[in-house]
Write an enzyme that holds these catalytic residues in place. Structure first.
Site, PDB file in Angstrom:
ATOM      1  N   ASN A 132       0.850  -1.195   0.000  1.00 38.66           N
ATOM      2  CA  ASN A 132       0.000   0.000   0.000  1.00 38.66           C
ATOM      3  C   ASN A 132       0.880   1.237   0.000  1.00 38.66           C
ATOM      4  O   ASN A 132       2.009   1.202   0.489  1.00 38.66           O
ATOM      5  CB  ASN A 132      -0.890   0.015   1.250  1.00 38.66           C
ATOM      6  CG  ASN A 132      -1.833   1.214   1.266  1.00 38.66           C
ATOM      7  OD1 ASN A 132      -2.448   1.553   0.239  1.00 38.66           O
ATOM      8  ND2 ASN A 132      -1.963   1.872   2.407  1.00 38.66           N
ATOM      9  N   HIS A 164       0.729   5.145   1.428  1.00 36.63           N
ATOM     10  CA  HIS A 164      -0.001   6.039   2.333  1.00 36.63           C
ATOM     11  C   HIS A 164       0.600   7.444   2.184  1.00 36.63           C
ATOM     12  O   HIS A 164       1.821   7.588   2.210  1.00 36.63           O
ATOM     13  CB  HIS A 164       0.161   5.538   3.774  1.00 36.63           C
ATOM     14  CG  HIS A 164      -0.564   6.397   4.756  1.00 36.63           C
ATOM     15  ND1 HIS A 164      -1.930   6.333   4.920  1.00 36.63           N
ATOM     16  CD2 HIS A 164      -0.130   7.368   5.609  1.00 36.63           C
ATOM     17  CE1 HIS A 164      -2.301   7.226   5.835  1.00 36.63           C
ATOM     18  NE2 HIS A 164      -1.222   7.856   6.262  1.00 36.63           N
TER      19      HIS A 164
HETATM   20  C1  GRF Z   1      -2.566   8.766  -3.000  1.00 43.20           C
HETATM   21  O1  GRF Z   1      -2.262   9.966  -2.340  1.00 43.20           O
HETATM   22  C2  GRF Z   1      -2.190   7.586  -2.140  1.00 43.20           C
HETATM   23  O2  GRF Z   1      -1.127   7.824  -1.292  1.00 43.20           O
HETATM   24  C3  GRF Z   1      -3.431   7.366  -1.331  1.00 43.20           C
HETATM   25  O3  GRF Z   1      -4.496   7.694  -2.177  1.00 43.20           O
HETATM   26  C4  GRF Z   1      -4.047   8.589  -3.185  1.00 43.20           C
HETATM   27  C5  GRF Z   1      -4.406   7.951  -4.498  1.00 43.20           C
HETATM   28  O4  GRF Z   1      -4.256   8.787  -5.573  1.00 43.20           O
HETATM   29  N1  GRF Z   1      -3.452   6.046  -0.786  1.00 43.20           N
HETATM   30  P1  GRF Z   1      -4.423   8.208  -7.056  1.00 43.20           P
HETATM   31  O5  GRF Z   1      -5.800   7.580  -7.137  1.00 43.20           O
HETATM   32  O6  GRF Z   1      -3.320   7.250  -7.300  1.00 43.20           O
HETATM   33  O7  GRF Z   1      -4.309   9.440  -7.914  1.00 43.20           O
END
Ligand code: GRF
Length: 200
Positions: free
Chosen positions: A105, A107
């Site tokens: 994941n 974050h």
């Molecule tokens: C990112 O900031 C990621 O860290 C978080 O959700 C966001 C997803 O953005 N888990 P995207 O859908 O990849 O543009």
């Protein structure tokens, strides 16, 4: 080369970035499937345009997190997926034994401080400003059965500047995400997690 699935709930920016990194040889994986938790995810069209099959699996159609998670893993297993990258995925996944250590994941904050239930999206960047810290960043970690808790694989830091709005930090963190996630995935696939063997 391992078959990879991307799990999305939103724009799919990180997922598209990972697909491109696989295709240009920076990440030794074969993007094979995407799972979207909502038909409204903007990333669906972007991934399909790259030739990645997308299945939509909606939590409300299942009676428990376990049943929902099983449906997601079933789709992956049917497609031969070996590693899953959550990329803007907003639903609880229950991790069974056989998937332990094979789900990553990203974050948008520095864990463990800016993580846990409710800490997603702009909430993280607002909390960073309220805390008055000098830096933020993003964390790539293995997924276990507690929110934002598994083994850390990589951390990318960005400065927090005086007068920053949550949107300013979001932009800075997001650019770092684009750099860090492919790099961390490549390292994980070739060397494994810290103190563990590479995925088999
Ligand atoms: C990112 O900031 C990621 O860290 C978080 O959700 C966001 C997803 O953005 N888990 P995207 O859908 O990849 O543009």
């Amino acid at each position: 080369m391992k078959a990879l699935a991307l799990f999305i709930s939103g724009t799919g920016g990180n997922a598209v970035n990972l697909v491109q990194a696989c295709r240009d040889g920076r990440v030794p994986a074969r993007p094979t499937l995407a799972v979207a938790s909502t038909p409204k995810a903007g990333g669906i069209a972007r991934l399909e345009a790259l030739g990645i099959p997308v299945v939509v699996i909606v939590r409300s159609r299942f009676e428990s997190d376990e049943a929902f998670s099983t449906a997601c893993y079933d789709a992956c297993e049917q497609a031969g997926v070996e590693v899953i990258c959550l990329a803007g995925w907003l639903k609880k996944l229950v991790v069974p034994r056989k998937w332990e250590g094979r789900i990553l994941n990203i974050h948008p904050g520095l864990l463990p401080r800016f993580g846990g239930a409710g800490m997603y999206g702009m909430n993280v960047h607002r909390a960073v400003i309220e805390a008055g810290v000098a830096e933020s960043g993003c964390t790539i970690h293995l997924v276990d059965n507690d929110y934002d808790h598994g083994t850390t694989l990589a951390v990318g830091k960005v400065p927090v500047r005086p007068g920053d709005l949550p949107e300013d930090i979001q932009k800075r963190v997001y650019s770092e995400e684009m750099r860090l996630y492919p790099e961390a995935l490549a390292t994980y696939l070739t060397s494994g997690a810290p103190n563990a063997d590479p995925p088999t």
